[in-house]
Design an enzyme around this catalytic site. Sequence first.
Site, PDB file in Angstrom:
ATOM      1  N   ASN A   1      81.994  64.462  13.457  1.00 27.31           N
ATOM      2  CA  ASN A   1      81.393  65.766  13.776  1.00 27.31           C
ATOM      3  C   ASN A   1      81.996  66.336  15.046  1.00 27.31           C
ATOM      4  OD1 ASN A   1      79.423  65.237  11.767  1.00 27.31           O
ATOM      5  ND2 ASN A   1      78.072  64.259  13.266  1.00 27.31           N
TER       6      ASN A   1
ATOM      7  N   ASP B   1      80.642  67.714  18.288  1.00 31.98           N
ATOM      8  CA  ASP B   1      79.384  67.774  19.030  1.00 31.98           C
ATOM      9  C   ASP B   1      79.399  68.995  19.956  1.00 31.98           C
ATOM     10  OD1 ASP B   1      78.767  65.432  17.770  1.00 31.98           O
ATOM     11  OD2 ASP B   1      78.872  64.170  19.567  1.00 31.98           O
TER      12      ASP B   1
ATOM     13  N   GLY C   1      80.120  62.172  15.968  1.00 35.25           N
ATOM     14  CA  GLY C   1      79.785  61.669  14.633  1.00 35.25           C
ATOM     15  C   GLY C   1      79.665  60.159  14.729  1.00 35.25           C
ATOM     16  N   LYS C   2      78.603  59.617  14.119  1.00 36.38           N
ATOM     17  CA  LYS C   2      78.376  58.183  14.285  1.00 36.38           C
ATOM     18  C   LYS C   2      79.539  57.358  13.753  1.00 36.38           C
ATOM     19  CE  LYS C   2      73.422  58.874  14.159  1.00 36.38           C
ATOM     20  NZ  LYS C   2      73.315  59.073  15.594  1.00 36.38           N
TER      21      LYS C   2
ATOM     22  N   ASN D   1      82.552  57.795  16.237  1.00 38.42           N
ATOM     23  CA  ASN D   1      82.261  57.116  17.510  1.00 38.42           C
ATOM     24  C   ASN D   1      82.380  55.601  17.360  1.00 38.42           C
ATOM     25  OD1 ASN D   1      81.611  59.612  18.623  1.00 38.42           O
ATOM     26  ND2 ASN D   1      79.403  59.353  18.337  1.00 38.42           N
TER      27      ASN D   1
ATOM     28  N   ALA E   1      67.752  50.496  27.897  1.00 36.59           N
ATOM     29  CA  ALA E   1      67.989  49.813  29.179  1.00 36.59           C
ATOM     30  C   ALA E   1      67.457  48.384  29.173  1.00 36.59           C
ATOM     31  CB  ALA E   1      67.334  50.601  30.301  1.00 36.59           C
TER      32      ALA E   1
ATOM     33  N   GLY F   1      68.141  46.152  27.006  1.00 33.28           N
ATOM     34  CA  GLY F   1      69.077  45.227  26.369  1.00 33.28           C
ATOM     35  C   GLY F   1      68.951  45.217  24.856  1.00 33.28           C
TER      36      GLY F   1
ATOM     37  N   GLY G   1      74.475  53.930  21.288  1.00 32.19           N
ATOM     38  CA  GLY G   1      74.272  53.032  20.152  1.00 32.19           C
ATOM     39  C   GLY G   1      75.553  52.848  19.350  1.00 32.19           C
ATOM     40  N   ASP G   2      76.351  53.906  19.260  1.00 27.30           N
ATOM     41  CA  ASP G   2      77.622  53.810  18.526  1.00 27.30           C
ATOM     42  C   ASP G   2      78.606  52.920  19.285  1.00 27.30           C
ATOM     43  OD1 ASP G   2      76.583  55.580  16.664  1.00 27.30           O
ATOM     44  OD2 ASP G   2      77.371  57.329  17.743  1.00 27.30           O
TER      45      ASP G   2
END
Length: 301
Positions: free
Chosen positions: A17, A19, A45-46, A49, A211, A213, A240-241
């Site tokens: 994507n 962004d 884009g997930k 990334n 944060a 973990g 997260g990616d």
Amino acid sequence: MTTGARTPAIAVLGSINMDLVTTTGRLPAPGETVLGTGFAMVPGGKGANQAIAARRAGATVEFVGAVGDDVFAPRLRAALTDCGVGVDRLRTVSGPSGVAAIVVDADGENSIIVVGGANAGLTAMDDDDLAVLAKADILLCQLEIPIRTVAIAASHARAHGTTVVLNPSPVTDLPAELWAHIDVAVVNSGEAARLGAALSSVPHVITTRGADGAEYRGPDDRSHRCASPVVEVVDTTGAGDSFTGAFAAAWHRGPRAALAYACAAGALATTTLGASVSIPTAADIEAALAEQTPPQSSGKP
Ligand code: RIB
């Protein structure tokens, strides 16, 4: 194939994507207008990334996905090629590329709306796509493309001994037959709560807790936890990616080491605005891990 000690080959099937990122002091309430403090266009884009994260973490990566024939497409393609992600299976389809409207507040928290565009047209896999999945050590997928395509890919990959890693995001209910082909799931705490029992059939589940973990649960309820390095958070978009791509790249080191590696990668990604541009390299991750590790005692007084 199985992942040995060599550089893993990862096939990423997923979204790419543009962004459109606005920064603001606080996120607007429904119906409210707030003044922004900045704007940037950043490839994301997930899928893309995670492909970039795995590549920067040292894996060989092939991306299977789609861009449109619009003004964003060349920049999206370049974001992958510039860092060495293979794009032989990145098709150009007629119409717009995927876009994500992202708002980031002063605490680095975000809200995101994704419009699928070309990603939504990824409804079929041809023989060349399937060959890439079959040859890979790991297939890495998310849910910003049609779920049926993810299911076909996971089934084909599994049948060829490729380890299937799913980041079920954006979270939604999935058919049991898809879960049956997943070896490793990477979820955040919200996704874990939403998916509940569906995750119990997955042999390896990693739950990220920002944060705080992340934790790993493996076969026979083996588990590990890792703490996140303390960093100054600018933007959590793509963290997260970054975690997921780095985890896949380090999976051959074993769950405990992969978890620590991914925790560092996820934390580092929050220190810069934007998703793909904030993803750390293997050297950055190793340096953060070295800082975290207490020095070994020399045995001298
Ligand atoms: O996970 C972050 C990503 O979600 C962004 O890059 C955006 O494109 C959406 O896919």
